[in-house]
Structures are given as structure tokens and as C-alpha cells.
Design a protein around this motif. Sequence first.
Motif, mmCIF file in Angstrom:
data_model
loop_
_atom_site.group_PDB
_atom_site.id
_atom_site.type_symbol
_atom_site.label_atom_id
_atom_site.label_comp_id
_atom_site.label_asym_id
_atom_site.label_seq_id
_atom_site.Cartn_x
_atom_site.Cartn_y
_atom_site.Cartn_z
ATOM 1 N N GLU A 138 9.214 4.983 -16.592
ATOM 2 C CA GLU A 138 9.584 3.570 -16.832
ATOM 3 C C GLU A 138 9.992 2.880 -15.532
ATOM 4 O O GLU A 138 9.634 1.723 -15.291
ATOM 5 C CB GLU A 138 10.737 3.535 -17.833
ATOM 6 N N THR A 139 10.721 3.580 -14.719
ATOM 7 C CA THR A 139 11.128 2.974 -13.429
ATOM 8 C C THR A 139 9.914 2.720 -12.557
ATOM 9 O O THR A 139 9.790 1.676 -11.904
ATOM 10 C CB THR A 139 12.104 3.908 -12.693
ATOM 11 N N CYS A 140 9.004 3.679 -12.521
ATOM 12 C CA CYS A 140 7.795 3.518 -11.692
ATOM 13 C C CYS A 140 6.957 2.356 -12.197
ATOM 14 O O CYS A 140 6.389 1.587 -11.404
ATOM 15 C CB CYS A 140 6.984 4.824 -11.721
ATOM 16 N N ASN A 141 6.845 2.236 -13.531
ATOM 17 C CA ASN A 141 6.059 1.114 -14.066
ATOM 18 C C ASN A 141 6.705 -0.227 -13.700
ATOM 19 O O ASN A 141 6.003 -1.201 -13.393
ATOM 20 C CB ASN A 141 5.950 1.252 -15.576
ATOM 21 N N SER A 142 8.022 -0.256 -13.765
ATOM 22 C CA SER A 142 8.714 -1.504 -13.407
ATOM 23 C C SER A 142 8.460 -1.877 -11.945
ATOM 24 O O SER A 142 8.230 -3.038 -11.616
ATOM 25 C CB SER A 142 10.210 -1.341 -13.651
ATOM 26 N N SER B 78 6.213 -5.209 -10.228
ATOM 27 C CA SER B 78 6.791 -6.170 -9.279
ATOM 28 C C SER B 78 6.053 -6.241 -7.957
ATOM 29 O O SER B 78 6.370 -7.087 -7.118
ATOM 30 C CB SER B 78 8.262 -5.821 -9.014
ATOM 31 N N LEU B 79 5.091 -5.378 -7.741
ATOM 32 C CA LEU B 79 4.380 -5.391 -6.438
ATOM 33 C C LEU B 79 3.573 -6.667 -6.229
ATOM 34 O O LEU B 79 3.294 -7.053 -5.089
ATOM 35 C CB LEU B 79 3.485 -4.166 -6.355
ATOM 36 N N SER B 80 3.236 -7.323 -7.350
ATOM 37 C CA SER B 80 2.443 -8.556 -7.198
ATOM 38 C C SER B 80 3.238 -9.687 -6.506
ATOM 39 O O SER B 80 2.670 -10.669 -6.035
ATOM 40 C CB SER B 80 1.960 -9.015 -8.570
ATOM 41 N N ARG C 161 12.627 4.492 1.738
ATOM 42 C CA ARG C 161 12.035 4.117 3.041
ATOM 43 C C ARG C 161 11.300 2.776 2.914
ATOM 44 O O ARG C 161 11.401 1.910 3.800
ATOM 45 C CB ARG C 161 11.084 5.203 3.527
ATOM 46 N N ASP C 162 10.575 2.623 1.807
ATOM 47 C CA ASP C 162 9.865 1.342 1.630
ATOM 48 C C ASP C 162 10.853 0.181 1.470
ATOM 49 O O ASP C 162 10.620 -0.951 1.963
ATOM 50 C CB ASP C 162 8.962 1.423 0.402
ATOM 51 N N ALA C 163 11.976 0.433 0.777
ATOM 52 C CA ALA C 163 12.985 -0.631 0.640
ATOM 53 C C ALA C 163 13.538 -1.024 2.006
ATOM 54 O O ALA C 163 13.751 -2.209 2.302
ATOM 55 C CB ALA C 163 14.115 -0.154 -0.272
ATOM 56 N N THR D 40 0.846 -1.213 0.000
ATOM 57 C CA THR D 40 0.000 0.000 0.000
ATOM 58 C C THR D 40 0.871 1.249 0.000
ATOM 59 O O THR D 40 0.611 2.226 -0.716
ATOM 60 C CB THR D 40 -0.914 -0.008 1.234
ATOM 61 N N SER D 41 1.942 1.224 0.777
ATOM 62 C CA SER D 41 2.841 2.370 0.842
ATOM 63 C C SER D 41 3.523 2.596 -0.487
ATOM 64 O O SER D 41 3.686 3.738 -0.959
ATOM 65 C CB SER D 41 3.877 2.159 1.942
ATOM 66 N N LEU D 42 3.928 1.521 -1.172
ATOM 67 C CA LEU D 42 4.604 1.650 -2.465
ATOM 68 C C LEU D 42 3.634 2.198 -3.534
ATOM 69 O O LEU D 42 4.027 3.016 -4.378
ATOM 70 C CB LEU D 42 5.165 0.281 -2.895
ATOM 71 N N ARG D 43 2.390 1.733 -3.494
ATOM 72 C CA ARG D 43 1.433 2.234 -4.478
ATOM 73 C C ARG D 43 1.214 3.734 -4.275
ATOM 74 O O ARG D 43 1.104 4.507 -5.248
ATOM 75 C CB ARG D 43 0.112 1.477 -4.346
#
Length: 833
Positions: free
Chosen positions: A314-318, A322-324, A672-674, A296-299
Motif C-alpha cells: 500500500e505504501t509503495c502504491n501510494s 504521487s510520482l506524476s 536517498r531519493d527523498a 526514474t530512481s523512485l520507480r
Amino acid sequence: MALVLGSLLLLGLCGNSFSGGQPSSTDAPKVWNYELPATNYETQDSYTAGPIGILFELVHIFLYVVQPHDFPEDTLRKVIQNARESKIDYDKPETLILGLKIIYYEAGIILCSVLGLLFIILMPLVGYFFCMCRCCNKCGGEMHQRQKENGLFLRKCFAISLLVICIIISIGIFCGFVANHQVRSRIKRSRKLADSNFKDLRTLLNETPEQIKYILAQYNTTKDKAFSDLNSINSVLGGGILDRLRPNIIPVLDEIKSMATAIKETKEALENMNSTLKSLHQQSTQLSSSLTSVKTSLRASLNDPLCSVRPSSETCNSIRLSLSQLNSNPELRQLPPVDAELDKVNNVLRTDLDGLVQQGYQSLNDIPDRVQSQTKTVIAGIKRVLNSIGSNIDNVTQHLPIQDILSEFSVYVNNTESYIHRNLPTLEEYDSYWWLGGLVICSLLTLIVIFYYLGLLCGVCGYDRHATPTTRGCVSNTGGVFLMVGVGLSFLFCWILMIIVVLTFVFGANVEKLICEPYTSKELFRVLDTPYLLNEDWEYYLSGKLFNKSEMKLTFQQVYSDCKKNRGTYGTLHLENSFDISDYLNINEHTASISSELESLKVNLNIFLLGAAGRKSLQDFAACGIDRMNYDTYLAQTGKSPAGVNLLSFAYDLEAKANSLPPGNLRNSLKRDAQTIKTIHQQRVLPIEQSLSTLYQSVKILQRTGNGLLERVNRILASLDFAQNFITNNISSVIIEETKKYRKTIIGYFEHYLQWIEFSISEKVASCKPVATALDTAVDVFLCSYIIDPLNLFWFGIGKATVFLLPALIFAVKLAKYYRRMDSEDVYDDPSH
């Protein structure tokens, strides 16, 4: 009995007892643990003549040539039988035949004696007529020598022949001197040998009571060994029973103990597995919640306007795609619990299976103590019986006739010793006369041969080939005179010497052939053992003399042979005919009381083997379903990751992508999420992985314990049934067999001891070897070696010297004509002659 032993001792005037311990004459019935103390005798067991023995052998060879016939056993028997008769009828054909047999056997000795008698008769006559002829100027008495062409050759031949004959005579004289010295030196040793032999005989007499005491003392050793086994009945009998039961019971108990350990391990594994499953369910839920939060935080971070601008988009789409992957493993929360199996195992453990096994072990280990406690009364009774047997054996040894025989024999030993010491001076005095006479005889022969040697020496040295018979020198003439003096002395004394030679020859040769040789070959004993020979009413003389049972075969040869082998007096003289020790030492009689006491030895044992509760616990454990659990379900999850992706790698990748973005809120938010994902990996994933490892270990333990569980339990139950049946059906027989074995061991000590007593008394106690040796040395050493051998060597040497005096005087007379100064000589007109 003592009379026979005494007669043997009287023969052994100068006995030479053997030394050594107690080698038995027969083999012992078994390898004994007991051994009578060795008896050491002082006198050496053999006699050797030394280098002079070669001369004695020469005499023996000469006697064999003169008398080659075998020992006349039959003839000697008939002679003894005739000598036993008060009157002999010489007209009987049997007597004449016996006389002819004696003459035939003595033919060689008679022939030599006749030749000696002819020598004795003819030599004085020839000497007389020779002397008369010489006085009448005959037989070389005329002092005139005729010249011969071969005179020089004859002189040399006569001189050499006389020299050779003188050397032969000198050898004979040397043998005479040696023989004379040997008799004197050996007679001087007789007193020392006699004292040594009597000392050995007294050693025999003194050692016999000590041997009997030793035999009695060994009963205490035997009894102590039996007492030791009786006091250790717990380890001997109880240990034997325990050793018989162990192979059939211990393996079963070991298997049950192993199964009890497996049950405990199963419980621990189920408990660990149950707690691990609960922990996994909780940890998986927490992991799923944490991953949902970070997703949720990453989205939210990816909704930043910068994600719509290239190249950040492009980085954001990548990242968005991968969130799945940020999902937990849902199957971890679906693993089945093991509460039911754990409950069943806990039910099994309500029965203390390990305690039941220990109880079984204890029931086995208590067998020795229970055996000892149940046999206290019987053991006390056996000890009382064993104490009473010792007095019975003491009574038996006190009644042995050996002591009585040796007491009587001791009297004979004392009397014989007194007799010998009383007569030894007389023997030594006679020996001095013999030595002096032998010295005179040898000196007389030496004087004669010296005259011959002087005659040869003076004749050879003083001879002048250029001198005529009437002009010969004084030295040569003296040599001729010496030769004639030797001839005169030879005629004067040689017949006297021959008388001595004939007398000693007849005596010495007959003793050698009729006593010494047959004694060595034991033929003399065969003659003495002839039935009805020494006593017409007794078949065997010794048995008739000892036991008045002449039909019992007891021979001189057998007694001598047994004594020679150091056999005991009891067995040698067959004293069982007057006191059968086998009856008094009857093994069954002495051990019957021990056996009857041991028959009352009863042992009752109860062996505990698990019981019904233990059996049911094993069956319940087999039915608890451990072997039917779906272990693959659990093992499959232990190999999977708790999350859909490696969170640590995902975090590093996310951090790298964030660093590729321009500085700002989006970049900081993604970092932070990483970091949050790293924290989730540390706090959520790693504990789950640890729990999965624990789960894996527990499952493996359950697999091991559950593998073939039913078959193992069934096998244990079958072994348990077999062991129980063995105890039920065989424990009584095992106890009986081990009790019999124990009884046999205790009785075996006394059977062994009683057999050893019987064997020792029969074969070793009061061994009569010194008596046999006394007989040996009286005949073989004293008579044959000390007296007859030197005597035979004396007549052999003196006889040879005397016989050769005849050719010596002939050559001396012939040679003297060539050395003496003549009164006249042949004169020839022709100078060539």
C-alpha cells in the motif's frame, strides 16, 4: 527778508525756543529712507505759572466781566489806518463813529476808571470834612456814648463785619505781595531765557550748513546703491529675466529630465528581464532533467519485491501514484523574450537626452553672466553720468538763498543780543524800583490792616461788659485808638493807592485784552494781515517787503503757523518766488542722461530647448512598444510554482512513508531519493523562485514607465512646443520689460533722492521754529506772563484791598465808640434803665 526775521527776533527779547527734531509741517510725498539729523534746542517749549495760575485766572475772569466784548478787529484796523495819516479830521462822521466804537468797547474799563477817579477825588474831601467834624465834636468826635438797648448786638455786628472786611483786605494784600514777588523773580529769569534763546537761534544758524552738507552726502549713498545694482546687473537684471523665464521653461525641462530617467530605468528593467528570462529557461530545463532522474530512481526502488507484500504494497502504491506530480512548469520555458524592445530602447539611448536637458538648464543659468558680459560698456557710461550729477546738485545747493538770508539774520541776532545785554541791567534796575514801590504800597496797606487787627484784638480782649463807658480799661481804650489810627491812615493814603490802581488797571487791562488775548487766539495776526493796512501800496505787507510782490499772498499768520510747525525757511517764506528749486532739481533733466545711457542697454539671449535629436528620441521611446507588452503573461508565471508540487513537502512525505516500511534496501533507497528531492528544491527551485521575483520587479517597473507613455510623451512635446513658442515670441519682450524695470530702479534711486532734496529744502532745512518761539515768548511769556499777569494781579489785589478800606473805616469808626474810654456817659435815675 532778514529784516522781517530780525523784527520777529526783536519782539522775542526773551525767547523760549522749542526743543525737538524735525517734524515736517506737511506730509512727505512718500516714506523716505533719508532723514535729516535731529536738531535739539535747549529751552523748554512751554511755560506754566504753577499754583499761582489760579490767581491769574481769577483776574482774567474779572476782566471778562468788566470787558466782555469781542476783539475789535475792524475798529483796530481803522485806528491803524487813521494813525498812518499825517492829519486826522476830527469833524468827519467816520472819526466820530470810530470814537464811539472805541468808547463802547472800553465802556467797562472807562466805568471802572471813573469810579476809581471818584474814589480818588471824594476820599480826600470826605477825609477832610470828617476830620473837621471830629475836631468840632461831630461825627463821633464827642467823647460821650449814649446807651442803647441793642448796643451789645451792634458792637458784635461791627466787630464781625470789620474782621471779615480785614480778612478780605488781607487776601488782596497777599495777592499784591505775590504779584510783586512774581515780577521780580521772573525778570531775574529773563537773562537766562534770553541767553538760552540766542543759543538756540545760533544752533539754527550753525545747523543749516550741516543740514545742507548732509543732503549732499546722501547723494553718495544713493550713488553707491546705484553702483551696487550696476555692478550686480547679473543678479538684478539677469536674475529678473531668469525669474521670468523659469516658470515657462524649467517645468518642461524637469519633465524631460524625468522622462530621461524613466528611459534609463526602462532599459535597466528590460536588461534585467531579458537576463532573467534566459536564466529561467535554463533553470527550468535543469529542474525538469533533475525531476526526471529522481522519478526514474523512485520507480526502480518501487520494483523491490517488498512492494508486493502487504502492508508495504500500500505504501509503495501510494508513492507510485504521487510520482506524476514530480514535473517542472513547462510555461517557464515558453515566456517570450524582450530583445526587440531592448534594442529599441538602446537606440533611443544613443541620443544623450539627459545631456541635452543639462544643456538646457545651463543655457538658463548662464543668463546672468551673459547679461553682465554684454553690458560692460554701457554700465561704465552710466557710472560716468552718475558721477557728474553730484557736482550739479552741489551747484544748486550753493545757490540757495537760505544761506544769504541766514547770514543777514545772523547780523540781526548779534545786534539784538548786544542790545538786550546792554539794556537788561536797566530793565533790572527799573524792576527793582517797581519792586520797592510795590513793597511800600503793600506794606502801607499791611500797616493799616494791622491797626485794624490790633484794634479788634485789644478791643475784644479788653472789653468788660460790667464797665461803664467812662470806666473802660486801658486795653479796650487802646483798641479803640488803634482803630481810629487805622481810619486816619486809610483816609490819608487810600486815594493815593487808588491812583496807582487806576493807572495800572487801565494799562494792564488794555494790554491783556488788546494784545495778549488776541495774540493767543491769532486774531491779532488777522488784523496785521489786512490788505493795504500797514502800507497803502502793498496788498500783503510781508510779500511786498520780501519780494516786492505785494499781490502774492504771504501773511504773518501763515509764516507764524509754518514756523510753529517747524517748517523750513524756504517753504515758509515761499522763496520759490525768487529761487524755484523745482526748476534746478528737475527730475527729468537730471535723469535724462541716465535714461539715455540705459536706453542703449541691449541684451541678446539664446535659450536651448532639447533640439530635434532630443525630440526624436522621445518619439522613438513612445514607439518602442513598452506600453503594449503583454505583462499579464509574465505576471501569471511569477505567481506559479516552478514544479508541479512543493518538492520540500513531497520529500518530507516520502521520507515519512519510507520510515513506515521495514528496514531494508527499499527503505534506504526511498530515503536517498527523498534527500535528492530536497537537494533539487535547494539547488533548482529556490533560484527559479528568485528569478521569478526579479522578473516580477522588472515587469512592475516596465508597467509603471509604460503606463500612458504615449500620452506623457505627447504632453511633454506639447509643453516643449509651448515653451519654444514662448521663447521665440516673448523673450524679446521679457528682456525689454526687465530692462525697463532695471532702468526704472536705477533712475528711481535718483528720483527718490531729488524728491527728498526738494522736500527737505522746502520743509525742513533751516526750520524757523526758534524764531516763532522767540515771538511767542516775547509776547505771550515775557510781556503777558512775566509782566502783565503779575501787574494785573497786583492792581486786582491792591484795588480790592483799597476799595474795602471804605467799609472798613466806617465799621472801625462805629466800633471805636464801644472800645474807647468816654469823658461822659448817660445817667438814669430809674435803676431799671
